[in-house]
Scaffold this motif. Structure first.
Motif, short mmCIF file in Angstrom:
data_model
loop_
_atom_site.label_atom_id
_atom_site.label_comp_id
_atom_site.label_asym_id
_atom_site.label_seq_id
_atom_site.Cartn_x
_atom_site.Cartn_y
_atom_site.Cartn_z
N ALA A 165 -59.66 60.33 -72.14
CA ALA A 165 -58.27 60.82 -71.72
C ALA A 165 -58.16 62.07 -72.24
CB ALA A 165 -57.38 59.79 -72.46
N GLY A 166 -56.93 62.69 -71.69
CA GLY A 166 -56.52 63.93 -72.24
C GLY A 166 -56.12 64.23 -73.88
N GLY A 167 -56.04 65.39 -74.51
CA GLY A 167 -55.59 65.44 -75.64
C GLY A 167 -56.01 66.80 -76.15
N ASP A 168 -56.90 67.00 -77.22
CA ASP A 168 -57.34 68.18 -77.65
C ASP A 168 -58.66 67.94 -77.97
OD1 ASP A 168 -58.20 70.07 -79.42
OD2 ASP A 168 -56.42 70.00 -80.93
N GLN A 169 -59.49 68.99 -77.14
CA GLN A 169 -60.98 68.44 -77.15
C GLN A 169 -61.82 69.10 -78.48
OE1 GLN A 169 -59.38 70.74 -75.06
NE2 GLN A 169 -60.69 72.55 -74.47
N TRP A 170 -61.01 69.72 -79.41
CA TRP A 170 -61.63 69.88 -80.75
C TRP A 170 -61.75 68.55 -81.47
CZ3 TRP A 170 -65.13 72.36 -83.00
CH2 TRP A 170 -65.09 72.16 -84.37
N ASN A 171 -60.62 67.85 -81.36
CA ASN A 171 -60.80 66.41 -82.19
C ASN A 171 -61.98 65.70 -81.56
OD1 ASN A 171 -58.57 66.73 -83.83
ND2 ASN A 171 -57.25 66.01 -82.07
N TYR A 172 -62.15 65.98 -80.09
CA TYR A 172 -63.25 65.13 -79.77
C TYR A 172 -64.42 65.59 -80.29
CZ TYR A 172 -60.04 63.23 -76.24
OH TYR A 172 -58.91 62.61 -75.74
N VAL A 173 -64.57 66.82 -80.46
CA VAL A 173 -66.07 67.55 -80.89
C VAL A 173 -66.22 67.22 -82.51
CG1 VAL A 173 -67.07 69.66 -81.43
CG2 VAL A 173 -65.74 69.39 -79.21
N GLN A 174 -65.01 67.30 -83.14
CA GLN A 174 -65.29 67.20 -84.54
C GLN A 174 -65.41 65.63 -84.80
OE1 GLN A 174 -61.98 68.25 -86.98
NE2 GLN A 174 -60.41 67.77 -85.53
N TYR A 175 -64.67 64.88 -84.38
CA TYR A 175 -64.72 63.42 -84.61
C TYR A 175 -66.09 62.61 -83.82
CZ TYR A 175 -59.88 63.87 -86.08
OH TYR A 175 -58.75 64.33 -86.55
N TRP A 176 -66.43 63.04 -82.68
CA TRP A 176 -67.49 62.04 -82.07
C TRP A 176 -68.74 62.74 -81.81
CZ3 TRP A 176 -63.79 61.30 -76.94
CH2 TRP A 176 -63.01 60.55 -77.32
#
Length: 375
Positions: A165-176
């Protein structure tokens, strides 16, 4: 009536027995009345609780049983279904029904998993009603602990289709990045071979390179004037796919005037790539990519395919605006208009021969210019 006063006229034991019997009779009546009162009271209370629970909104599944789950629509039992691989790259600003159907049909009617780091279950009912599938489940994976959770990784591995889904890609980078979830995504792509897609921030992390938004977003004007601005943070992506090698994506493309910053991303990638390329996707538009590289463009607007073909920028420095001209042919661009049935766009492996309207982009003193290609 028997009383202790007239006991002297009767035998003591006989009198005591009658008083005992009378007392027990009265106690029994009192007990039955109290029991009936308490029974009715508890029945009423239980009925009230049941009614209260029935009007509550559906709650997420047990965190212990299904950590990260925001809820599931459909059958909770896992099924296995024959899948077909493919990628769906969506530009955000609203989903394209025809494109999402393409993704779901390739799931074989199995289980669909949505992963995100913010938001809710908006995709569940939408996708479940759109095409026949066994279930749609949304997972909120907003920490590295959850991304490294074995159960969460298994839930993702059990999917027959995955959508980011959409959101903030930095969250995806730092969490995943570099987690068990990251491994699960690669398992779906390379081993199980299921369709995988993403929109907006979910699109951003699918390319080999990623505008990671570590320091927030940036406009095209700022990026063109300051190519190394801290807000233009680019990193190597953590999702690997052969068809997206050497590529960086951008979304909400024409609607947010992102062509300029996308060109700056390509300029920066010349440090590691010989001929960097990118796909920019307008809102309400999506690119469906088959495993052989052939593409369809769905939706209301356009997909933009850009590639640096003539060499690196003439000026790319910290203290200067970008200069990239090469005789008016610095960046080759093809635009492909979407449609309901899907517009054939050629093959991603033959980037220079995309089936679209050709043109060129150049940059002079931080200003981008578009020109049509000669017929």
């Amino acid at each position: 009536m028997v009383t202790w006063r007239n006991c002297k006229h009767k035998g003591y034991h006989q009198c005591s027995l009658k008083i005992y019997r009378m007392t027990m009779s009265l106690s029994g009546i009192f007990f039955l009345k109290m029991f009936k009162y308490m029974y009715m009271k508890w029945i009423g209370l239980l009925l009230g609780v049941c009614i209260f629970i029935s009007v509550l909104p559906a709650q997420p599944l047990s965190e212990k049983g299904r950590p990260a789950s925001l809820g599931i629509t459909g059958d909770t039992a896992d099924v296995e279904a024959p899948t077909k691989p493919g990628l769906l790259l969506a530009g955000g600003g609203g989903d394209v029904d025809a494109a999402m159907r393409w993704l779901l049909q390739r799931s074989g009617g199995g289980d669909v998993v949505i992963i995100r780091a913010s938001g809710g279950t908006g995709y569940n009912k939408y996708l479940y009603d759109l095409e026949k599938v066994n279930s749609v489940e949304s997972l909120l994976i907003n920490s590295r602990d959850l991304a490294n959770n074995d159960t969460v990784a298994k839930m993702v591995c059990n999917a027959e289709a995955l959508f980011i889904a959409g959101g903030d890609q930095w969250n995806y980078v730092q969490y995943w990045k570099g987690t068990r979830l990251n491994d699960a995504i690669h398992y779906l792509l390379h081993n199980k071979k299921v369709p995988v897609g993403g929109t907006s921030a979910g699109l951003a992390i699918l390319g080999e390179y990623c505008f990671d938004a570590k320091n927030g977003s940036i406009t095209s004007d700022t990026a063109l004037r300051q190519p190394f601005h801290p807000s233009l943070s680019i990193s190597r992506g953590f999702i690997r796919h052969k068809l997206l090698k050497g590529l960086i994506t951008d979304s909400h493309y024409a609607q947010r005037n992102r062509q300029g910053r996308h060109v700056v991303m390509l300029a920066r990638l010349y440090q590691t790539e010989r001929r960097p390329k990118g796909i920019g996707i307008d809102e309400k538009t999506a690119v469906a990519m088959y495993n052989d590289g052939n593409m369809l463009v769905f939706g209301e607007n356009k997909a933009w395919f850009i590639q640096a073909t003539e060499g690196p920028p003439e000026v790319l420095r910290q203290d200067a605006a970008l200069q990239w001209q090469h005789g008016g042919k610095a960046i080759k661009v093809f635009t492909v208009a979407g449609s309901t049935q899907g517009t054939p766009a050629g093959n991603i492996r033959k980037f220079g021969r995309i089936k679209g309207v050709p043109g060129f982009q150049t940059v002079e003193d931080g200003r981008i210019t578009f020109s049509a290609a000669e017929e």
